[in-house]
Motif scaffolding. Structure first.
Motif, short mmCIF file in Angstrom:
data_model
loop_
_atom_site.label_atom_id
_atom_site.label_comp_id
_atom_site.label_asym_id
_atom_site.label_seq_id
_atom_site.Cartn_x
_atom_site.Cartn_y
_atom_site.Cartn_z
N LEU A 117 21.71 20.58 -3.10
CA LEU A 117 23.13 20.36 -3.35
C LEU A 117 23.25 19.09 -4.16
CD1 LEU A 117 26.09 21.20 -2.74
CD2 LEU A 117 25.97 19.66 -0.77
N VAL A 118 23.87 19.16 -5.32
CA VAL A 118 23.96 18.01 -6.20
C VAL A 118 25.40 17.77 -6.64
CG1 VAL A 118 21.60 18.23 -7.08
CG2 VAL A 118 23.46 19.41 -8.26
N GLU A 119 25.64 16.57 -7.12
CA GLU A 119 26.95 16.22 -7.69
C GLU A 119 27.16 17.01 -8.98
OE1 GLU A 119 29.21 14.03 -6.45
OE2 GLU A 119 27.93 13.67 -4.71
N PRO A 120 28.42 17.28 -9.34
CA PRO A 120 28.66 17.96 -10.62
C PRO A 120 28.00 17.18 -11.78
CG PRO A 120 30.67 17.85 -9.33
CD PRO A 120 29.65 17.01 -8.61
N ARG A 121 27.40 17.89 -12.67
CA ARG A 121 26.70 17.35 -13.85
C ARG A 121 25.45 16.53 -13.50
NH1 ARG A 121 31.81 17.40 -14.39
NH2 ARG A 121 32.25 15.26 -13.83
N GLN A 122 25.03 16.54 -12.25
CA GLN A 122 23.78 15.87 -11.86
C GLN A 122 22.63 16.85 -12.06
OE1 GLN A 122 23.60 14.72 -7.73
NE2 GLN A 122 21.49 14.02 -7.87
N ASP A 123 21.54 16.37 -12.60
CA ASP A 123 20.36 17.20 -12.79
C ASP A 123 19.69 17.41 -11.43
OD1 ASP A 123 18.05 18.47 -13.57
OD2 ASP A 123 17.39 16.89 -14.94
N PRO A 124 19.52 18.65 -11.00
CA PRO A 124 18.92 18.92 -9.69
C PRO A 124 17.39 18.82 -9.68
CG PRO A 124 19.47 20.97 -10.73
CD PRO A 124 19.99 19.88 -11.63
N ALA A 125 16.77 18.56 -10.82
CA ALA A 125 15.31 18.61 -10.95
C ALA A 125 14.58 17.71 -9.95
CB ALA A 125 14.90 18.28 -12.37
N ASP A 126 15.04 16.47 -9.77
CA ASP A 126 14.34 15.56 -8.85
C ASP A 126 14.38 16.06 -7.41
OD1 ASP A 126 13.69 13.85 -10.92
OD2 ASP A 126 15.36 12.47 -10.54
N ARG A 127 15.54 16.53 -6.98
CA ARG A 127 15.67 17.02 -5.60
C ARG A 127 14.88 18.32 -5.42
NH1 ARG A 127 18.91 14.31 -2.38
NH2 ARG A 127 19.32 16.03 -0.96
N LEU A 128 14.92 19.19 -6.39
CA LEU A 128 14.15 20.43 -6.29
C LEU A 128 12.65 20.15 -6.30
CD1 LEU A 128 16.31 22.75 -8.56
CD2 LEU A 128 16.10 22.85 -6.06
N ALA A 129 12.23 19.13 -7.05
CA ALA A 129 10.82 18.73 -7.07
C ALA A 129 10.39 18.20 -5.70
CB ALA A 129 10.56 17.70 -8.16
N GLU A 130 11.27 17.45 -5.05
CA GLU A 130 10.95 16.93 -3.72
C GLU A 130 10.81 18.08 -2.71
OE1 GLU A 130 12.49 13.46 -0.64
OE2 GLU A 130 13.47 13.66 -2.59
N ALA A 131 11.66 19.08 -2.84
CA ALA A 131 11.54 20.26 -1.97
C ALA A 131 10.25 21.03 -2.31
CB ALA A 131 12.76 21.16 -2.12
N GLN A 132 9.91 21.08 -3.59
CA GLN A 132 8.70 21.78 -4.01
C GLN A 132 7.45 21.12 -3.42
OE1 GLN A 132 8.31 24.70 -5.56
NE2 GLN A 132 6.10 24.49 -5.32
N ALA A 133 7.47 19.82 -3.24
CA ALA A 133 6.33 19.12 -2.65
C ALA A 133 6.06 19.64 -1.22
CB ALA A 133 6.57 17.62 -2.64
N VAL A 134 7.12 19.92 -0.48
CA VAL A 134 6.97 20.48 0.87
C VAL A 134 6.34 21.87 0.77
CG1 VAL A 134 8.21 21.31 2.92
CG2 VAL A 134 8.90 19.18 1.81
N ILE A 135 6.82 22.67 -0.14
CA ILE A 135 6.32 24.03 -0.32
C ILE A 135 4.84 24.00 -0.72
CG2 ILE A 135 6.57 26.11 -1.74
CD1 ILE A 135 9.62 25.28 -1.91
N HIS A 136 4.50 23.14 -1.64
CA HIS A 136 3.11 23.02 -2.11
C HIS A 136 2.19 22.55 -0.97
CE1 HIS A 136 -0.19 22.37 -4.85
NE2 HIS A 136 -0.33 21.16 -4.33
N ARG A 137 2.62 21.53 -0.23
CA ARG A 137 1.82 20.98 0.86
C ARG A 137 1.54 22.03 1.93
NH1 ARG A 137 4.77 16.84 1.68
NH2 ARG A 137 6.07 17.63 3.35
N ARG A 138 2.52 22.88 2.20
CA ARG A 138 2.37 23.90 3.25
C ARG A 138 1.78 25.21 2.72
NH1 ARG A 138 4.94 23.50 8.27
NH2 ARG A 138 6.09 21.59 8.61
N ARG A 139 1.57 25.27 1.41
CA ARG A 139 1.01 26.47 0.76
C ARG A 139 1.90 27.70 0.92
NH1 ARG A 139 -3.71 23.52 1.92
NH2 ARG A 139 -5.24 23.57 0.27
N TRP A 140 3.20 27.48 0.79
CA TRP A 140 4.16 28.56 0.83
C TRP A 140 4.41 29.05 -0.59
CZ3 TRP A 140 8.17 25.58 4.28
CH2 TRP A 140 7.71 25.53 5.59
N THR A 141 5.11 30.15 -0.71
CA THR A 141 5.46 30.72 -2.01
C THR A 141 6.97 30.59 -2.23
OG1 THR A 141 3.70 32.34 -1.78
CG2 THR A 141 5.39 32.82 -3.41
N THR A 142 7.34 30.13 -3.41
CA THR A 142 8.76 30.02 -3.75
C THR A 142 9.21 31.29 -4.44
OG1 THR A 142 8.50 27.65 -4.11
CG2 THR A 142 10.50 28.66 -4.96
#
Length: 170
Positions: free
Chosen positions: A73-98
């Protein structure tokens, strides 16, 4: 002639069904003391982690790979890339599939009304994903009852929420 007292709307003590047309809980503007916030956050974290462990055990028993939707969830006109990357780190660490990566903006505050979060719940219902990964509780709701209700809805659908940060950090 008998006069009736005017009806005073009562603030619900529990959230009702979570339908797309439901209204978000009323905000009183009162701030909870820090100790109550920390206690509530610890309870929410325990519930979320129990749901996560239960879902992962069920998937492990069936030999099924864990598929998740990555959400922010991001502010209007905010790039979500950093927050999505942080979530991706959890997915990668746990070896899940997005399976799905998506985000909503804070223009719609109530989780029940956010189109992309609804998309993830529909994917959960359809068996396309097993859970949702987000950065923090703030991606769902900073409001205790709303967040707790969302966890209950996920549990009822046999899904889970995994966070990159614990509940006390937004």
């Amino acid at each position: 002639m008998t006069l009736l007292a005017p009806a005073v709307p009562q603030v619900p003590t529990r959230l009702g069904p979570w339908a797309t047309g439901s209204r978000p809980p009323v905000l009183t503007g009162e701030e909870l003391p820090r100790s109550k916030v920390q206690t509530g956050a610890a309870e929410l974290r325990a519930v979320r982690e129990a749901d996560l462990h239960r879902a992962l055990a069920r998937l492990a028993d069936t030999g099924t790979a864990v598929r998740v939707g990555r959400y922010s969830l991001v502010e209007p006109r905010q790039d979500p890339a950093d927050r999505l990357a942080e979530a991706q780190a959890v997915i990668h660490r746990r070896r899940w599939t997005t399976s799905i990566t998506t985000f909503d903006t804070t223009e719609v505050d109530a989780p029940a009304l956010r189109p992309q979060l609804a998309r993830l719940f529909a994917a959960l219902d359809a068996g396309e994903i097993d859970g949702i990964v987000a950065v923090s509780q703030g991606d769902i709701s900073p409001i205790y009852d709303t967040y707790a209700h969302t966890l209950t809805v996920l549990r009822a659908r046999r899904g889970f929420l995994a966070l990159a940060r614990i509940e006390t950090s937004i």
